[in-house]
Design a protein around this motif. Sequence first.
Motif, PDB file in Angstrom:
ATOM      1  N   GLN A 142       0.819  -1.214   0.000  1.00 17.15           N
ATOM      2  CA  GLN A 142       0.000   0.000   0.000  1.00 17.15           C
ATOM      3  C   GLN A 142       0.857   1.271   0.000  1.00 17.15           C
ATOM      4  O   GLN A 142       0.617   2.222   0.743  1.00 17.15           O
ATOM      5  N   GLY A 143       1.869   1.264  -0.861  1.00 14.30           N
ATOM      6  CA  GLY A 143       2.710   2.445  -1.027  1.00 14.30           C
ATOM      7  C   GLY A 143       3.761   2.644   0.044  1.00 14.30           C
ATOM      8  O   GLY A 143       4.493   3.645   0.020  1.00 14.30           O
ATOM      9  N   LYS A 144       3.855   1.728   0.992  1.00 13.45           N
ATOM     10  CA  LYS A 144       4.844   1.829   2.059  1.00 13.45           C
ATOM     11  C   LYS A 144       5.868   0.701   1.933  1.00 13.45           C
ATOM     12  O   LYS A 144       5.545  -0.388   1.445  1.00 13.45           O
ATOM     13  N   THR A 145       7.082   0.983   2.401  1.00 12.91           N
ATOM     14  CA  THR A 145       8.140  -0.021   2.405  1.00 12.91           C
ATOM     15  C   THR A 145       8.545  -0.315   3.844  1.00 12.91           C
ATOM     16  O   THR A 145       8.803   0.607   4.623  1.00 12.91           O
ATOM     17  N   TYR A 146       8.577  -1.616   4.157  1.00  8.38           N
ATOM     18  CA  TYR A 146       8.959  -2.044   5.503  1.00  8.38           C
ATOM     19  C   TYR A 146      10.223  -2.897   5.397  1.00  8.38           C
ATOM     20  O   TYR A 146      10.293  -3.809   4.573  1.00  8.38           O
ATOM     21  N   VAL A 147      11.207  -2.588   6.240  1.00  8.21           N
ATOM     22  CA  VAL A 147      12.464  -3.328   6.249  1.00  8.21           C
ATOM     23  C   VAL A 147      12.729  -3.803   7.673  1.00  8.21           C
ATOM     24  O   VAL A 147      12.750  -2.995   8.609  1.00  8.21           O
ATOM     25  N   LEU A 148      12.921  -5.106   7.838  1.00  4.84           N
ATOM     26  CA  LEU A 148      13.260  -5.687   9.132  1.00  4.84           C
ATOM     27  C   LEU A 148      14.659  -6.270   9.068  1.00  4.84           C
ATOM     28  O   LEU A 148      14.969  -7.028   8.143  1.00  4.84           O
ATOM     29  N   LEU A 149      15.486  -5.920  10.052  1.00  5.43           N
ATOM     30  CA  LEU A 149      16.876  -6.368  10.068  1.00  5.43           C
ATOM     31  C   LEU A 149      17.252  -6.875  11.456  1.00  5.43           C
ATOM     32  O   LEU A 149      16.753  -6.365  12.468  1.00  5.43           O
ATOM     33  N   PRO A 150      18.143  -7.853  11.530  1.00  2.00           N
ATOM     34  CA  PRO A 150      18.600  -8.338  12.840  1.00  2.00           C
ATOM     35  C   PRO A 150      19.403  -7.273  13.577  1.00  2.00           C
ATOM     36  O   PRO A 150      20.012  -6.391  12.958  1.00  2.00           O
ATOM     37  N   GLY A 151      19.402  -7.371  14.901  1.00  2.85           N
ATOM     38  CA  GLY A 151      20.037  -6.350  15.722  1.00  2.85           C
ATOM     39  C   GLY A 151      21.535  -6.403  15.878  1.00  2.85           C
ATOM     40  O   GLY A 151      22.173  -5.343  15.994  1.00  2.85           O
ATOM     41  N   PRO A 152      22.185  -7.590  15.904  1.00  2.97           N
ATOM     42  CA  PRO A 152      23.643  -7.605  16.088  1.00  2.97           C
ATOM     43  C   PRO A 152      24.348  -6.718  15.065  1.00  2.97           C
ATOM     44  O   PRO A 152      24.101  -6.850  13.858  1.00  2.97           O
ATOM     45  N   PRO A 153      25.197  -5.792  15.498  1.00  5.47           N
ATOM     46  CA  PRO A 153      25.786  -4.802  14.588  1.00  5.47           C
ATOM     47  C   PRO A 153      26.493  -5.382  13.370  1.00  5.47           C
ATOM     48  O   PRO A 153      26.397  -4.818  12.275  1.00  5.47           O
ATOM     49  N   ASN A 154      27.222  -6.499  13.537  1.00  3.94           N
ATOM     50  CA  ASN A 154      27.925  -7.048  12.375  1.00  3.94           C
ATOM     51  C   ASN A 154      26.943  -7.546  11.318  1.00  3.94           C
ATOM     52  O   ASN A 154      27.198  -7.439  10.111  1.00  3.94           O
ATOM     53  N   GLU A 155      25.790  -8.056  11.736  1.00  6.93           N
ATOM     54  CA  GLU A 155      24.775  -8.504  10.791  1.00  6.93           C
ATOM     55  C   GLU A 155      24.015  -7.304  10.213  1.00  6.93           C
ATOM     56  O   GLU A 155      23.794  -7.204   9.004  1.00  6.93           O
ATOM     57  N   PHE A 156      23.624  -6.394  11.082  1.00  8.92           N
ATOM     58  CA  PHE A 156      22.847  -5.215  10.685  1.00  8.92           C
ATOM     59  C   PHE A 156      23.598  -4.390   9.641  1.00  8.92           C
ATOM     60  O   PHE A 156      23.056  -4.057   8.573  1.00  8.92           O
ATOM     61  N   LYS A 157      24.852  -4.069   9.934  1.00  6.59           N
ATOM     62  CA  LYS A 157      25.610  -3.181   9.048  1.00  6.59           C
ATOM     63  C   LYS A 157      25.930  -3.847   7.713  1.00  6.59           C
ATOM     64  O   LYS A 157      25.875  -3.211   6.653  1.00  6.59           O
ATOM     65  N   ARG A 158      26.231  -5.143   7.756  1.00  3.55           N
ATOM     66  CA  ARG A 158      26.541  -5.831   6.507  1.00  3.55           C
ATOM     67  C   ARG A 158      25.317  -5.905   5.604  1.00  3.55           C
ATOM     68  O   ARG A 158      25.418  -5.697   4.391  1.00  3.55           O
ATOM     69  N   MET A 159      24.159  -6.158   6.182  1.00  2.00           N
ATOM     70  CA  MET A 159      22.943  -6.259   5.367  1.00  2.00           C
ATOM     71  C   MET A 159      22.504  -4.893   4.847  1.00  2.00           C
ATOM     72  O   MET A 159      21.968  -4.789   3.746  1.00  2.00           O
ATOM     73  N   ILE A 160      22.755  -3.839   5.632  1.00  2.00           N
ATOM     74  CA  ILE A 160      22.482  -2.485   5.132  1.00  2.00           C
ATOM     75  C   ILE A 160      23.353  -2.204   3.914  1.00  2.00           C
ATOM     76  O   ILE A 160      22.863  -1.750   2.860  1.00  2.00           O
ATOM     77  N   ASN A 161      24.648  -2.467   4.030  1.00  2.00           N
ATOM     78  CA  ASN A 161      25.577  -2.172   2.938  1.00  2.00           C
ATOM     79  C   ASN A 161      25.322  -3.032   1.701  1.00  2.00           C
ATOM     80  O   ASN A 161      25.300  -2.527   0.570  1.00  2.00           O
ATOM     81  N   ASP A 162      25.151  -4.326   1.903  1.00  2.00           N
ATOM     82  CA  ASP A 162      25.110  -5.262   0.779  1.00  2.00           C
ATOM     83  C   ASP A 162      23.735  -5.401   0.143  1.00  2.00           C
ATOM     84  O   ASP A 162      23.626  -5.725  -1.046  1.00  2.00           O
ATOM     85  N   LEU A 163      22.675  -5.179   0.919  1.00  2.00           N
ATOM     86  CA  LEU A 163      21.332  -5.476   0.411  1.00  2.00           C
ATOM     87  C   LEU A 163      20.368  -4.297   0.448  1.00  2.00           C
ATOM     88  O   LEU A 163      19.684  -4.015  -0.543  1.00  2.00           O
ATOM     89  N   VAL A 164      20.311  -3.612   1.572  1.00  2.00           N
ATOM     90  CA  VAL A 164      19.306  -2.546   1.704  1.00  2.00           C
ATOM     91  C   VAL A 164      19.678  -1.319   0.877  1.00  2.00           C
ATOM     92  O   VAL A 164      18.824  -0.754   0.176  1.00  2.00           O
ATOM     93  N   MET A 165      20.922  -0.886   0.936  1.00  2.00           N
ATOM     94  CA  MET A 165      21.323   0.293   0.169  1.00  2.00           C
ATOM     95  C   MET A 165      21.164   0.085  -1.335  1.00  2.00           C
ATOM     96  O   MET A 165      20.623   0.965  -2.032  1.00  2.00           O
ATOM     97  N   PRO A 166      21.603  -1.051  -1.908  1.00  2.38           N
ATOM     98  CA  PRO A 166      21.340  -1.281  -3.337  1.00  2.38           C
ATOM     99  C   PRO A 166      19.844  -1.283  -3.670  1.00  2.38           C
ATOM    100  O   PRO A 166      19.431  -0.759  -4.710  1.00  2.38           O
ATOM    101  N   PHE A 167      19.036  -1.860  -2.797  1.00  2.00           N
ATOM    102  CA  PHE A 167      17.581  -1.864  -3.004  1.00  2.00           C
ATOM    103  C   PHE A 167      17.035  -0.442  -3.041  1.00  2.00           C
ATOM    104  O   PHE A 167      16.227  -0.083  -3.912  1.00  2.00           O
ATOM    105  N   LEU A 168      17.483   0.393  -2.096  1.00  2.00           N
ATOM    106  CA  LEU A 168      16.983   1.766  -2.039  1.00  2.00           C
ATOM    107  C   LEU A 168      17.464   2.597  -3.224  1.00  2.00           C
ATOM    108  O   LEU A 168      16.723   3.427  -3.760  1.00  2.00           O
ATOM    109  N   LYS A 169      18.707   2.379  -3.645  1.00  2.90           N
ATOM    110  CA  LYS A 169      19.211   3.112  -4.810  1.00  2.90           C
ATOM    111  C   LYS A 169      18.408   2.784  -6.058  1.00  2.90           C
ATOM    112  O   LYS A 169      18.100   3.665  -6.872  1.00  2.90           O
ATOM    113  N   GLU A 170      18.064   1.524  -6.205  1.00  2.00           N
ATOM    114  CA  GLU A 170      17.246   1.119  -7.355  1.00  2.00           C
ATOM    115  C   GLU A 170      15.836   1.695  -7.243  1.00  2.00           C
ATOM    116  O   GLU A 170      15.271   2.182  -8.224  1.00  2.00           O
TER     117      GLU A 170
END
Length: 412
Positions: A142-170
């Motif tokens: 419904q026009g909204k985007t929801y992103v859920l990520l694990p809390g441990p920093p090494n997992e959170f930051k890696r998934m932001i860099n490798d997956l979420v940022m490319p998704f948002l750029k696209e």
Amino acid sequence: MIAEVIFTGTELLLGQILNTNAQFLQMELSSLGIDLYYQVTVGDNLQRCVSAIRQAAGRSDMVIVGGGLGPTEDDISREALASALQLELVQDPGALQIVRRFFEQRNIPLSRNNLKQALVPAGARVLDNPVGTAPGIILERQGKTYVLLPGPPNEFKRMINDLVMPFLKEKLAGRTAVIKSRVLKFCGIGESLLDEKLSDLLKSTNPTLAPTANFYEVHLRITAKSVNQVEARELIDAMEERVRERLGSYVFGKDKETLPGAVADAIRENSKTIAVAEGISGGELSALLTTAPGAGGFFKAGIVAGDYGHIRGAGIEWNAIPGDQREKLKTLAKTLREQFDCQIGVAVGGVSEDEVDKAANDYKFFVAADIEGTVMGKELILLGGERIEVARRAATVVLVLLWRYLQQGVKF
């Protein structure tokens, strides 16, 4: 695009851990020009998490939830998102594979509890987690985007860099912007006076200005939003120039530059060297100066004493110096300058035997300096607190006084 971030975990609310994910995510979102208006922390409570997600969806385009994707009962982010959107939780084959892979690679039996991590709201997209057991989730509805990520920093930051940022750029292709900030750092001026001098500039909408008070410093953040970094930087440069026209004499640095570094630069630029003696500051002043780049070229000596009467040598005979504590400290500053053959001698000490006003729990101290034969001194009061914090604050005050004299000629 407007985003809102929700971090889950009662441990965050209790102050048991520091949320380093927050700063990291804020910087990444701003690099794409995504506006972050709200950041919420909610405990491990399903109904409160559901309420936070619904509230966020009502005022933003994207909701990012960090934490709560583990295998235990208090990991409720998946359930909260499904409940907020009235969706069913289903087992996703891809998510199950990610969970199984972690245990198989380590030859560890898979617990039944971990199967919970393969559940996702119906229609969601699974994000791979190569370093943990919890897959991430992206759901567009419904026009909204929801992103859920694990809390441990090494997992959170890696998934932001490798997956979420490319998704948002696209997703933002052709619509990306840049949010850039610069922080100007002031000393020798209070926040209220700075606000008064810049009152018209503080009304600017792009770039925006926001002052914040620190101990004996004021920081002014200049933030610009534009289509690219060059234009954002030009907006910031123009505003910085206007600020410096009015208050440039109080600016000691910007961004990662520090007051100790600024004082060290001022000492070197004026071709001076320094020696210090410390009582109440407990060696903090010496530590701050000697960790500045090039300290070996300007820092001659540092003496730390709980009682100056215990010092023997270096021409210092504290008990033989006439006068009260203030006069003794001025003489000590002069002795330091002469004995260590430098241009600046600084002595810091309490004005009473125990250096503290017991009734008010305030620390009173005196700063004396002999700068090329010009002797000056100033008595100050620090609010009570932990002894190490008092020492650090005392050292900071001395740095401010030195910087103002070396850069502005303001005696103390």
